[in-house]
Design a protein around this motif. Structure first.
Motif, PDB file in Angstrom:
ATOM      1  N   LEU A  15      -2.326   6.619   2.817  1.00  0.00           N
ATOM      2  CA  LEU A  15      -2.295   5.191   3.089  1.00  0.00           C
ATOM      3  C   LEU A  15      -0.896   4.794   3.525  1.00  0.00           C
ATOM      4  O   LEU A  15       0.092   5.437   3.156  1.00  0.00           O
ATOM      5  CB  LEU A  15      -2.683   4.384   1.851  1.00  0.00           C
ATOM      6  CG  LEU A  15      -3.947   4.782   1.106  1.00  0.00           C
ATOM      7  CD1 LEU A  15      -4.185   3.822  -0.056  1.00  0.00           C
ATOM      8  CD2 LEU A  15      -5.135   4.832   2.030  1.00  0.00           C
ATOM      9  N   ALA A  16      -0.823   3.711   4.281  1.00  0.00           N
ATOM     10  CA  ALA A  16       0.466   3.164   4.693  1.00  0.00           C
ATOM     11  C   ALA A  16       0.441   1.658   4.549  1.00  0.00           C
ATOM     12  O   ALA A  16      -0.614   1.028   4.606  1.00  0.00           O
ATOM     13  CB  ALA A  16       0.781   3.559   6.130  1.00  0.00           C
ATOM     14  N   CYS A  17       1.618   1.092   4.358  1.00  0.00           N
ATOM     15  CA  CYS A  17       1.761  -0.362   4.279  1.00  0.00           C
ATOM     16  C   CYS A  17       3.081  -0.756   4.912  1.00  0.00           C
ATOM     17  O   CYS A  17       4.122  -0.177   4.591  1.00  0.00           O
ATOM     18  CB  CYS A  17       1.713  -0.826   2.833  1.00  0.00           C
ATOM     19  SG  CYS A  17       2.091  -2.583   2.610  1.00  0.00           S
ATOM     20  N   VAL A  18       3.017  -1.739   5.774  1.00  0.00           N
ATOM     21  CA  VAL A  18       4.218  -2.243   6.433  1.00  0.00           C
ATOM     22  C   VAL A  18       4.466  -3.674   5.985  1.00  0.00           C
ATOM     23  O   VAL A  18       3.549  -4.505   6.007  1.00  0.00           O
ATOM     24  CB  VAL A  18       4.081  -2.199   7.965  1.00  0.00           C
ATOM     25  CG1 VAL A  18       5.341  -2.748   8.619  1.00  0.00           C
ATOM     26  CG2 VAL A  18       3.819  -0.775   8.428  1.00  0.00           C
ATOM     27  N   LYS A  42      13.125  -4.437  -2.462  1.00  0.00           N
ATOM     28  CA  LYS A  42      13.586  -3.726  -3.653  1.00  0.00           C
ATOM     29  C   LYS A  42      12.607  -2.650  -4.115  1.00  0.00           C
ATOM     30  O   LYS A  42      13.014  -1.603  -4.605  1.00  0.00           O
ATOM     31  CB  LYS A  42      13.850  -4.702  -4.799  1.00  0.00           C
ATOM     32  CG  LYS A  42      14.423  -4.039  -6.045  1.00  0.00           C
ATOM     33  CD  LYS A  42      14.743  -5.054  -7.123  1.00  0.00           C
ATOM     34  CE  LYS A  42      15.297  -4.367  -8.368  1.00  0.00           C
ATOM     35  NZ  LYS A  42      15.591  -5.349  -9.440  1.00  0.00           N
ATOM     36  N   ALA A  43      11.332  -2.933  -3.977  1.00  0.00           N
ATOM     37  CA  ALA A  43      10.328  -1.979  -4.461  1.00  0.00           C
ATOM     38  C   ALA A  43       9.005  -2.218  -3.741  1.00  0.00           C
ATOM     39  O   ALA A  43       8.782  -3.286  -3.175  1.00  0.00           O
ATOM     40  CB  ALA A  43      10.125  -2.137  -5.970  1.00  0.00           C
ATOM     41  N   MET A  44       8.156  -1.212  -3.794  1.00  0.00           N
ATOM     42  CA  MET A  44       6.808  -1.345  -3.241  1.00  0.00           C
ATOM     43  C   MET A  44       5.833  -0.610  -4.147  1.00  0.00           C
ATOM     44  O   MET A  44       6.240   0.204  -4.989  1.00  0.00           O
ATOM     45  CB  MET A  44       6.737  -0.798  -1.810  1.00  0.00           C
ATOM     46  CG  MET A  44       7.650  -1.527  -0.841  1.00  0.00           C
ATOM     47  SD  MET A  44       7.424  -1.038   0.892  1.00  0.00           S
ATOM     48  CE  MET A  44       5.981  -2.041   1.337  1.00  0.00           C
ATOM     49  N   ILE A  87       8.812   5.600   0.312  1.00  0.00           N
ATOM     50  CA  ILE A  87       9.231   4.354   0.968  1.00  0.00           C
ATOM     51  C   ILE A  87      10.317   4.675   1.988  1.00  0.00           C
ATOM     52  O   ILE A  87      11.250   5.426   1.692  1.00  0.00           O
ATOM     53  CB  ILE A  87       9.778   3.334  -0.051  1.00  0.00           C
ATOM     54  CG1 ILE A  87       8.696   2.941  -1.058  1.00  0.00           C
ATOM     55  CG2 ILE A  87      10.313   2.100   0.652  1.00  0.00           C
ATOM     56  CD1 ILE A  87       9.207   2.059  -2.190  1.00  0.00           C
ATOM     57  N   ASP A  88      10.188   4.092   3.150  1.00  0.00           N
ATOM     58  CA  ASP A  88      11.264   4.097   4.149  1.00  0.00           C
ATOM     59  C   ASP A  88      11.782   2.664   4.198  1.00  0.00           C
ATOM     60  O   ASP A  88      11.129   1.784   4.775  1.00  0.00           O
ATOM     61  CB  ASP A  88      10.751   4.554   5.505  1.00  0.00           C
ATOM     62  CG  ASP A  88      11.872   4.687   6.526  1.00  0.00           C
ATOM     63  OD1 ASP A  88      12.811   3.848   6.510  1.00  0.00           O
ATOM     64  OD2 ASP A  88      11.831   5.622   7.346  1.00  0.00           O
ATOM     65  N   GLN A  89      12.932   2.448   3.591  1.00  0.00           N
ATOM     66  CA  GLN A  89      13.464   1.093   3.481  1.00  0.00           C
ATOM     67  C   GLN A  89      13.779   0.501   4.857  1.00  0.00           C
ATOM     68  O   GLN A  89      13.537  -0.682   5.099  1.00  0.00           O
ATOM     69  CB  GLN A  89      14.712   1.097   2.611  1.00  0.00           C
ATOM     70  CG  GLN A  89      15.223  -0.284   2.243  1.00  0.00           C
ATOM     71  CD  GLN A  89      16.395  -0.216   1.286  1.00  0.00           C
ATOM     72  OE1 GLN A  89      16.904   0.864   0.963  1.00  0.00           O
ATOM     73  NE2 GLN A  89      16.840  -1.359   0.825  1.00  0.00           N
ATOM     74  N   ASP A  90      14.292   1.304   5.747  1.00  0.00           N
ATOM     75  CA  ASP A  90      14.640   0.808   7.080  1.00  0.00           C
ATOM     76  C   ASP A  90      13.407   0.370   7.855  1.00  0.00           C
ATOM     77  O   ASP A  90      13.433  -0.621   8.588  1.00  0.00           O
ATOM     78  CB  ASP A  90      15.392   1.877   7.866  1.00  0.00           C
ATOM     79  CG  ASP A  90      16.773   2.139   7.303  1.00  0.00           C
ATOM     80  OD1 ASP A  90      17.301   3.242   7.515  1.00  0.00           O
ATOM     81  OD2 ASP A  90      17.329   1.236   6.643  1.00  0.00           O
TER      82      ASP A  90
END
Length: 117
Positions: free
Chosen positions: A20-23, A32-34, A71-74
Motif C-alpha cells: 500500500l502507499a499513501c501520499v 512528523k509521523a504516518m 516513510i519517505d519524508q521528502d
C-alpha cells in the motif's frame, strides 16, 4: 488542509503479499509521523501501525513481523509492505499522518485489501 490519498491494495491469497502507499499533500510545514488504520468488515477502524519520520515504529501485535511501514519524508509518502497475509487482514486500509502537530486521517474510501484462503 491536508489530503491523504491511498493506493495499492487489491486481492491476494493467504500467505501472499501486497503493498500500500499513501501520499500526503496540501499546505503544511512538518510531517512528523504516518500510519495505517485497518477496518475489517463490520468492525471499527484499528490503528495497526504508526511510525515517526525518524523511524520509531509501533505495530499492533497481529501484524508485527508481517507488515513493514516505511516513510519517505521528502516525498511525503508512506508505504505498507504486507507479507504473509492472512484472511483476517481483509478490509479497508486508511492512511493517517501527524502533520503540524495534528493527526490527520483519510476519511475517503481508503484502499481495499482482500485476502482469500
Amino acid at each position: 488542509q491536508v489530503y491523504l490519498v491511498e493506493s495499492g491494495g487489491g486481492s491476494a491469497q493467504a500467505g501472499g503479499s501486497l503493498r500500500l502507499a499513501c501520499v500526503a499533500s496540501g499546505e503544511f510545514s512538518r510531517l512528523k509521523a504516518m500510519g495505517w488504520y485497518h477496518q475489517a468488515p463490520g468492525k471499527q477502524r484499528e490503528l495497526v501501525v504508526n511510525m515517526t519520520v525518524d523511524g520509531v515504529a509501533d505495530y499492533v501485535e497481529s501484524v508485527r513481523g508481517r507488515f513493514t511501514i516505511s516513510i519517505d519524508q521528502d516525498k511525503k509518502t508512506e508505504w505498507l509492505q504486507m507479507d504473509s497475509l492472512k484472511v483476517e487482514d481483509t478490509g479497508v486500509y486508511f492512511c493517517t499522518a501527524e502533520i503540524d502537530g495534528m493527526w490527520w486521517s483519510s476519511w475517503g474510501s481508503g484502499t481495499q485489501v482482500t485476502v482469500s484462503s
